[in-house]
Design a protein around this motif. Structure first.
Motif, PDB file in Angstrom:
ATOM      1  N   ALA B   3       0.600  -1.599  -0.127  1.00  0.00           N
ATOM      2  CA  ALA B   3      -0.259  -0.584   0.165  1.00  0.00           C
ATOM      3  C   ALA B   3       1.112   0.835   0.142  1.00  0.00           C
ATOM      4  CB  ALA B   3      -0.812   0.576   1.327  1.00  0.00           C
ATOM      5  N   CYS B   4       1.551   1.006  -1.630  1.00  0.00           N
ATOM      6  CA  CYS B   4       3.020   2.623  -1.265  1.00  0.00           C
ATOM      7  C   CYS B   4       2.109   3.509  -2.224  1.00  0.00           C
ATOM      8  CB  CYS B   4       3.235   2.151  -1.168  1.00  0.00           C
ATOM      9  SG  CYS B   4       4.243   1.368  -2.659  1.00  0.00           S
ATOM     10  N   LEU B  12       5.305   3.414   4.186  1.00  0.00           N
ATOM     11  CA  LEU B  12       6.358   1.927   4.608  1.00  0.00           C
ATOM     12  C   LEU B  12       7.303   2.053   3.920  1.00  0.00           C
ATOM     13  CD1 LEU B  12       3.302  -0.820   5.346  1.00  0.00           C
ATOM     14  CD2 LEU B  12       5.492   0.181   6.700  1.00  0.00           C
ATOM     15  N   GLY B  15      10.743   3.793   6.223  1.00  0.00           N
ATOM     16  CA  GLY B  15      10.040   3.746   7.655  1.00  0.00           C
ATOM     17  C   GLY B  15      11.731   3.909   7.811  1.00  0.00           C
ATOM     18  N   ARG B  67       0.344   7.239   8.191  1.00  0.00           N
ATOM     19  CA  ARG B  67      -0.395   6.063   8.995  1.00  0.00           C
ATOM     20  C   ARG B  67      -0.378   6.265  10.313  1.00  0.00           C
ATOM     21  NH1 ARG B  67      -1.851   3.444   4.547  1.00  0.00           N
ATOM     22  NH2 ARG B  67      -0.541   3.333   3.247  1.00  0.00           N
ATOM     23  N   PRO B  68      -1.673   5.092  10.218  1.00  0.00           N
ATOM     24  CA  PRO B  68      -2.009   5.082  11.803  1.00  0.00           C
ATOM     25  C   PRO B  68      -1.060   4.208  12.400  1.00  0.00           C
ATOM     26  CG  PRO B  68      -3.614   4.295  10.703  1.00  0.00           C
ATOM     27  CD  PRO B  68      -2.339   4.262   9.483  1.00  0.00           C
ATOM     28  N   THR B 177      -9.778   9.471  13.650  1.00  0.00           N
ATOM     29  CA  THR B 177      -9.746   7.725  13.038  1.00  0.00           C
ATOM     30  C   THR B 177      -8.024   8.242  12.460  1.00  0.00           C
ATOM     31  OG1 THR B 177     -10.915   7.541  11.186  1.00  0.00           O
ATOM     32  CG2 THR B 177     -11.985   7.316  13.206  1.00  0.00           C
TER      33      THR B 177
END
Lengths: 332, 315
Positions: B3-4, B12, B15, B67-68, B177
């Motif tokens: 998912a990038c 991701l 990192g 990202r969460p 959220t």
């Protein structure tokens, strides 16, 4: 995505599994039938935020051909999950962390979920509209320590009564019922520093042997186009290799997400050469066949072979081809 | 794991970068943290004009979605290979000047997004992606520092001047959220250096909520990653609704929309108007690195309507 980042993400995901809070993340994601630890991993993989409040309603039905059908409601999401557990023997620690061997096909849609009702339409596949009748029996987990908010899970047991009708594509699975035993669990998630005893599985894990060298390998093959994707992930640690396949499809009014997981201790399941220019992947069931990865000196790669995976309702889905992007890492 | 993607989904991939940024965020504390619904400490148009030189605008990198569980935003560094976007020959004409580039100073460097001027009672509302004003989720950070909208931007030119934000906000669900089903943001901007209100200077689109997903869209934006350079306005025209991202079903809220358009980083927040109309009905949110052909945008439902009405009331 860089290979190292992928790898780091996989390892971070696995590391996260040992955190108590993650271990309790029993939430509606895919595969809902998977153990909580693997749900937490997948939730992290799919970048879904953990739920902070609410409840989860759930009931299970047995179907023919060894399938189990679960209906899960959370928020405004309703999922029908068709699971086929795979036979497995004693599991070592890694296997217990990531979950049991299984294959799941989940159908996810929007619906009505209250503490008294689950209702959703799955189009031509079926419809769920049931009301919850509590039996009066309540099961509470032991309290966690250093919690924010509620310190325990409460499962209210009872019966879901109404209409349950679901038939998979080409009728590979079919259930029709007017009642099913189930439960409503609150909250969805505990925010605790430690897991309340009694919630974790009490199966005894076989520890990973100390003499095993920590020599991890990671291989991923992914294909995505539009609103569908296929992903194969292979993670080897010591003598254990984990294989997972995930497919996602956005259909008109629902998502179909398939998931398969298995592990093996065979050293022949993943064979790499030293410069990582060639690898053969031969996972056990529900996978079938062999995939061959080759990297040429000019940096081009190929991923070929008859490797496939069988999900509930989708036999022998190919996992190789020109349109897959691949990543191979070892010995990090 | 894949998912990038383009200006939105590549956290991701980076990192280390994210980790470094998280540290920078904690140590530096450079982000302006506006109170409540995010009033921006006043950057005036003249000051913004001086700061956002052509060189700085060119150097700005696409903002990436948070990202969460991650503590920082990232600046995108990946690239996509191909595009079906077409360059808008003149971004200053009536139909295209409502679209513009957004530039923001962050603790990690200069960031950029795309946005659209929307007709509102105060003539000053810009719509964009939520992650272009707030990193999202309960630990989200406001991206309020030197936030400016440059309508009709082209090769460092600011034909209608710069419009600094005085108020920014997102859907409440994006803030609480971080769900990409709600990744929509808005800004209320001050007058430009000529004293003009935004919608009086360039006009604005209409905006619609609660329509059926199955529409044909014109996708606007300033993609900045290869093969683009962010210096020209781009358009994917007549792009039909393709479906919903399967992952969108896994989070509450309205299902997001997919279209076939090769968007790259920097196009985040770019407006989706219903083809043949001047009605905004989504904004670019994200794409996936392993599928450069598909662009995802949030559905405009009640949450977005509420955001629009809040923004329109700001004086």
């Amino acid at each position: 995505m860089s290979a190292r980042a992928r790898l780091a993400a996989a390892l971070i995901g696995l590391s996260a599994l040992v955190l108590p809070s993650s271990a309790l993340a029993n939430v509606l994601d895919i595969p809902a039938a998977a153990p909580p630890q693997f749900r937490a991993l997948l939730r992290a993989k799919l970048h879904m935020p953990p739920p902070h409040s609410g409840f989860e309603s759930r009931f299970d039905l047995e179907a023919k051909h060894g399938y189990k059908v679960s209906v899960v409601g959370e928020g405004n999401i309703v999922a029908v999950e068709v699971t086929k557990p795979l036979p497995h023997g004693k599991e070592n620690l890694l296997e217990q962390l990531v979950g049991s061997k299984q294959a799941v096909t989940a159908y996810v849609t929007r619906g009505i979920v209250t503490e008294h009702r689950i209702a959703a339409s799955f189009g031509r596949l079926g419809k769920i509209d049931v009301r919850f009748r509590p039996s009066g029996r309540v099961v509470e987990s032991r309290p966690g320590r250093r919690c924010r908010g509620t310190d325990h899970l409460t499962r209210q047991l009872g019966v879901f009564v109404g209409g349950i009708r679901f038939s998979g594509e080409k009728h590979y699975v079919a259930v029709r019922s007017h009642r099913a035993k189930g439960r409503v669990r609150t909250p969805l998630h505990l925010h605790c520093a430690s897991i309340p005893r009694g919630v974790r599985s009490d199966r005894r894990a076989r520890p990973v042997p100390h003499h095993t060298a920590f020599n991890p390998t990671f291989f991923a093959a992914t294909r995505r186009h539009g609103v569908s994707s296929v992903e194969l992930l292979t993670l080897g640690i010591g003598r254990t290799t984990l294989f997972a396949a995930v497919t996602e499809e956005g259909l008109a009014t629902m998502a179909r997400i398939r998931f398969a997981l298995t592990t093996t201790h065979s050293s022949k399941a993943v064979v790499l050469n030293d410069p990582l220019t060639k690898a053969t992947i031969t996972p056990p069931a529900p996978f079938r066949g062999k995939g061959t990865y080759r990297a040429a000196p000019d940096g081009t790669t190929t991923w070929t072979g008859p490797l496939s995976v069988t999900f509930p309702g989708a036999p022998r889905m190919p996992l190789t081809g020109e349109d897959f992007e691949t990543t191979l890492e070892a010995g990090f | 794991m894949n998912a990038c993607g383009r200006g939105a989904h590549s956290a991701l991939q980076k990192g280390k970068l994210v980790a470094a940024m998280a540290i920078a965020l904690v140590l530096g504390g450079l982000l302006a943290q506006p109170a409540a619904a995010s009033e921006v400490a006043g950057t005036q148009a003249q000051e913004a004009l001086r700061f956002w030189t052509p060189a700085r605008m060119k150097a700005a990198k696409p903002l990436d979605v948070q990202r969460p569980g991650q503590g920082a935003i990232a600046l995108s560094e990946s690239a996509s290979a191909s595009s079906s976007f077409e360059t808008v020959p003149d971004p200053t004409v009536e139909t295209t000047r409502v679209n513009g580039a957004i530039f923001i100073e962050t603790p990690f460097g200069l960031g950029r997004c795309s946005g659209t001027s929307v007709n509102a009672p105060n003539y000053s509302v810009v719509f964009t992606a939520g992650h272009c004003v707030n990193t999202g989720g309960p630990r989200g950070r406001w991206l309020a520092f030197r936030w400016v909208f440059v309508p009709g931007y082209r090769y460092g030119q600011r034909p209608f001047g710069v419009f600094p934000a005085k108020w920014i906000d997102t859907t409440r669900k994006w803030r609480t959220t971080g769900s990409e089903n709600f990744d929509v943001g808005a800004a209320v901007v001050t007058r430009n250096q000529r004293g003009q209100l935004l919608a009086k200077a360039v006009g604005g689109t209409g905006i619609a909520f609660g329509l059926k997903a199955k529409q044909v869209f014109d996708i606007h934006g300033y993609p900045a990653e290869e093969p683009f350079d962010g210096e020209t306005q781009q358009l994917c025209s007549g792009t039909p609704f393709l479906g919903h991202d399967a992952r969108s079903f896994l989070s509450p809220g309205p299902l997001n929309l997919a279209v076939d358009c090769d968007v790259t980083g920097g196009a985040s927040g770019g407006g989706w108007t219903i083809a043949g109309t001047k009605t905004l009905n989504s904004v670019t949110n994200y794409g996936y690195g392993d599928d450069p052909d598909t662009d995802f945008g949030a559905y405009f439902g009640k949450e977005v309507a509420s955001l629009f009405h809040r923004a329109g009331r700001v004086k």
